[in-house]
Design a protein around this motif. Sequence first.
Motif, PDB file in Angstrom:
ATOM      1  N   LYS A 180      40.754  37.196  34.765  1.00 47.32           N
ATOM      2  CA  LYS A 180      40.346  37.828  33.504  1.00 47.32           C
ATOM      3  C   LYS A 180      41.012  37.136  32.304  1.00 47.32           C
ATOM      4  N   ALA A 181      42.292  36.821  32.473  1.00 47.61           N
ATOM      5  CA  ALA A 181      43.037  36.145  31.399  1.00 47.61           C
ATOM      6  C   ALA A 181      42.489  34.740  31.161  1.00 47.61           C
ATOM      7  N   ILE A 182      42.132  34.049  32.244  1.00 48.70           N
ATOM      8  CA  ILE A 182      41.578  32.694  32.111  1.00 48.70           C
ATOM      9  C   ILE A 182      40.231  32.760  31.383  1.00 48.70           C
ATOM     10  N   SER A 183      39.376  33.673  31.849  1.00 52.21           N
ATOM     11  CA  SER A 183      38.029  33.828  31.276  1.00 52.21           C
ATOM     12  C   SER A 183      38.062  34.091  29.778  1.00 52.21           C
ATOM     13  N   LYS A 184      39.074  34.835  29.364  1.00 52.22           N
ATOM     14  CA  LYS A 184      39.182  35.216  27.956  1.00 52.22           C
ATOM     15  C   LYS A 184      39.299  33.975  27.062  1.00 52.22           C
ATOM     16  N   HIS A 185      39.956  32.923  27.575  1.00 57.78           N
ATOM     17  CA  HIS A 185      40.191  31.734  26.761  1.00 57.78           C
ATOM     18  C   HIS A 185      39.284  30.556  27.117  1.00 57.78           C
ATOM     19  N   ALA A 186      38.752  30.539  28.334  1.00 61.00           N
ATOM     20  CA  ALA A 186      37.987  29.378  28.793  1.00 61.00           C
ATOM     21  C   ALA A 186      36.635  29.300  28.088  1.00 61.00           C
ATOM     22  N   ASN A 187      36.241  28.091  27.686  1.00 61.28           N
ATOM     23  CA  ASN A 187      34.931  27.938  27.040  1.00 61.28           C
ATOM     24  C   ASN A 187      34.014  26.983  27.808  1.00 61.28           C
ATOM     25  N   LYS A 188      34.309  26.818  29.108  1.00 64.88           N
ATOM     26  CA  LYS A 188      33.456  25.970  29.952  1.00 64.88           C
ATOM     27  C   LYS A 188      33.078  26.751  31.198  1.00 64.88           C
ATOM     28  N   THR A 189      32.158  26.201  31.946  1.00 66.01           N
ATOM     29  CA  THR A 189      31.698  26.834  33.195  1.00 66.01           C
ATOM     30  C   THR A 189      32.880  27.219  34.088  1.00 66.01           C
ATOM     31  N   ILE A 190      32.838  28.455  34.601  1.00 64.26           N
ATOM     32  CA  ILE A 190      33.906  28.920  35.493  1.00 64.26           C
ATOM     33  C   ILE A 190      33.393  28.916  36.933  1.00 64.26           C
ATOM     34  N   ASP A 191      34.012  28.029  37.711  1.00 63.51           N
ATOM     35  CA  ASP A 191      33.616  27.758  39.086  1.00 63.51           C
ATOM     36  C   ASP A 191      34.674  28.407  39.993  1.00 63.51           C
ATOM     37  N   VAL A 192      34.304  29.531  40.605  1.00 61.30           N
ATOM     38  CA  VAL A 192      35.281  30.293  41.396  1.00 61.30           C
ATOM     39  C   VAL A 192      35.110  29.973  42.885  1.00 61.30           C
ATOM     40  N   HIS A 193      36.196  29.552  43.505  1.00 63.06           N
ATOM     41  CA  HIS A 193      36.214  29.177  44.926  1.00 63.06           C
ATOM     42  C   HIS A 193      36.962  30.273  45.682  1.00 63.06           C
ATOM     43  N   LEU A 194      36.211  31.087  46.410  1.00 64.55           N
ATOM     44  CA  LEU A 194      36.819  32.203  47.133  1.00 64.55           C
ATOM     45  C   LEU A 194      37.265  31.778  48.518  1.00 64.55           C
ATOM     46  N   MET A 195      38.564  31.837  48.771  1.00 64.38           N
ATOM     47  CA  MET A 195      39.096  31.583  50.115  1.00 64.38           C
ATOM     48  C   MET A 195      39.581  32.925  50.633  1.00 64.38           C
ATOM     49  N   ILE A 196      38.622  33.819  50.840  1.00 59.17           N
ATOM     50  CA  ILE A 196      38.930  35.189  51.252  1.00 59.17           C
ATOM     51  C   ILE A 196      37.963  35.628  52.351  1.00 59.17           C
ATOM     52  N   VAL A 197      38.413  36.567  53.174  1.00 60.66           N
ATOM     53  CA  VAL A 197      37.506  37.134  54.178  1.00 60.66           C
ATOM     54  C   VAL A 197      36.601  38.162  53.499  1.00 60.66           C
ATOM     55  N   ASP A 198      35.427  38.351  54.053  1.00 61.03           N
ATOM     56  CA  ASP A 198      34.474  39.364  53.598  1.00 61.03           C
ATOM     57  C   ASP A 198      34.273  39.363  52.073  1.00 61.03           C
ATOM     58  N   PRO A 199      33.859  38.232  51.521  1.00 61.19           N
ATOM     59  CA  PRO A 199      33.746  38.121  50.055  1.00 61.19           C
ATOM     60  C   PRO A 199      32.704  39.061  49.440  1.00 61.19           C
ATOM     61  N   ASP A 200      31.789  39.579  50.248  1.00 63.11           N
ATOM     62  CA  ASP A 200      30.743  40.489  49.733  1.00 63.11           C
ATOM     63  C   ASP A 200      31.329  41.659  48.940  1.00 63.11           C
ATOM     64  N   ARG A 201      32.542  42.066  49.324  1.00 63.38           N
ATOM     65  CA  ARG A 201      33.190  43.215  48.673  1.00 63.38           C
ATOM     66  C   ARG A 201      33.388  43.021  47.171  1.00 63.38           C
ATOM     67  N   TYR A 202      33.491  41.741  46.738  1.00 61.18           N
ATOM     68  CA  TYR A 202      33.910  41.497  45.352  1.00 61.18           C
ATOM     69  C   TYR A 202      32.892  40.733  44.504  1.00 61.18           C
ATOM     70  N   ILE A 203      31.684  40.542  45.022  1.00 63.94           N
ATOM     71  CA  ILE A 203      30.703  39.714  44.295  1.00 63.94           C
ATOM     72  C   ILE A 203      30.461  40.233  42.874  1.00 63.94           C
TER      73      ILE A 203
END
Length: 218
Positions: free
Chosen positions: A53-76
């Motif tokens: 959230k803190a990164i997004s607030k300042h970033a002005n370019k495409t945000i490419d999120v790489h999830l290294m987590i189990v069961d990612p459906d929970r957080y889409i």
Amino acid sequence: MEKLVAPSILAADFGNLQRDVEMVNNSKADWFHIDIMDGVFVPNISFGMPVLKAISKHANKTIDVHLMIVDPDRYINTFAELGADILTVHYEACTHLHRTIQAIKAAGMKAGVALNPHTPIAVLEDIIEDLDLVCIMSVNPGFGGQSFIENTYKKVSQLKHLIEFTSSKCKIEIDGGVSDQNANKLIEAGADVLVAGSFVFKSDNPTETISNLKDIIN
Ligand code: DX5
Ligand code: ZN
């Protein structure tokens, strides 16, 4: 097509996160690469939602999120709300990968799949046309600063052929141990996006390192 550079924030100085985000904003970088690790899928925990959230607030370019987590459906949906433009899940973490990919798109993001170094390209044959991005891991996921696995070049060529053989418009991203030593060879093999963590942030002048990397590959 222009080749892209995505600095990995995992290697940034978290005590100066806004400064490092602004550095990427003002550089020739194309995307922010954000590594989310859960300590279960990979043997390390990076950071989670409040930091994104803190990164997004300042970033002005495409945000490419790489999830290294189990069961990612929970957080889409949460990642969509936090500003992710591209959401990449691991092939090895998804039992119903097709459903997960559709859910990512339904949430308004581009959908990516990452493959561990031991996972063959062939597992993507029946999903490639649904993907916006394939992230080929050139290290075992979990840590920055590891050495590049040479077998990656072969996988990039195989994926390039698979994409050309179909109507897929999917981009090929390489993640792990990328530097000026392997960038050109990766692009020649068919890569479109290079993620670089340590190579950028541990250099004396990250802005210049990004600029040089962009020049090498374009
Ligand atoms: C590794 C992460 C990478 C990492 C790359 O699990 O997915 O994105 O930050 O770091 P370097 O470029 O240092 O290998
Ligand atoms: Zn990554």
